[in-house]
Write an enzyme that holds these catalytic residues in place. Structure first.
Site: not given
Length: 166
Positions: A54, A59-61
């Site tokens: 997501s 971390v995804c950002d």
């Protein structure tokens, strides 16, 4: 199948594990305008596919921002980020983050990508963190299933693989 954990607990990945040398499986995901996107839509280009659970997590950002920066430096490489976030949320996130060099796509409707690439987490209906590089002839040249979903991928190895692919 790849062995993956989420916050230290083993999870079940649904679908087929993809390996280097495989013909890249097709998939159907949604762009931010709700149009369908398939692997064929980027034919003739090297594709670096960054898979995240997501965009609304740290971390995804960071992963998507890093590949966005690198995408500007890569010739003939399309960088795609795929998650199960809704297309509307992805569009909002991209606007707020200033992400313009990566095409962010949603697998929320059919989890077609998740199943085709073996990254669908059965228990959470999220995608496991992974990176795939596919050459212009649709052959998989690099695969990383990140063993712990909350960890970062090997950015340098993925970028080098994308540069080396033809």
């Amino acid at each position: 199948m790849a062995q993956v954990t989420f916050k230290g607990k083993p999870v079940t990945l649904v679908g087929n594990e993809v390996k280097v040398g495989d013909k890249a499986p097709d998939f159907k995901v949604l762009a931010n305008d709700l149009s369908e996107v398939t692997l064929a839509d980027t034919k003739g280009h090297v594709r670096l596919i960054s898979v995240v659970p997501s965009l609304d997590t740290g971390v995804c950002d960071a992963q998507t921002r890093r590949f966005n920066e690198e995408a500007a430096k890569l010739d003939n490489v399309k960088v795609l980020t795929i998650s199960v976030d809704l297309p509307f949320a992805q569009k909002r996130w991209c606007g707020a983050a200033g992400v313009e060099n990566v095409q962010v796509l949603s697998d929320h409707r059919d989890v077609s990508f998740g199943q085709a690439y073996g990254v669908l987490i059965k228990e959470l209906r999220l995608l496991a963190r992974a990176v795939f590089v596919i050459d212009s002839n649709d052959t998989v040249t690099y695969v990383e299933y990140v063993p712990e979903v909350t960890n970062h991928p090997n950015y340098e190895a993925a970028i080098e693989a994308a540069k080396a692919a033809k």
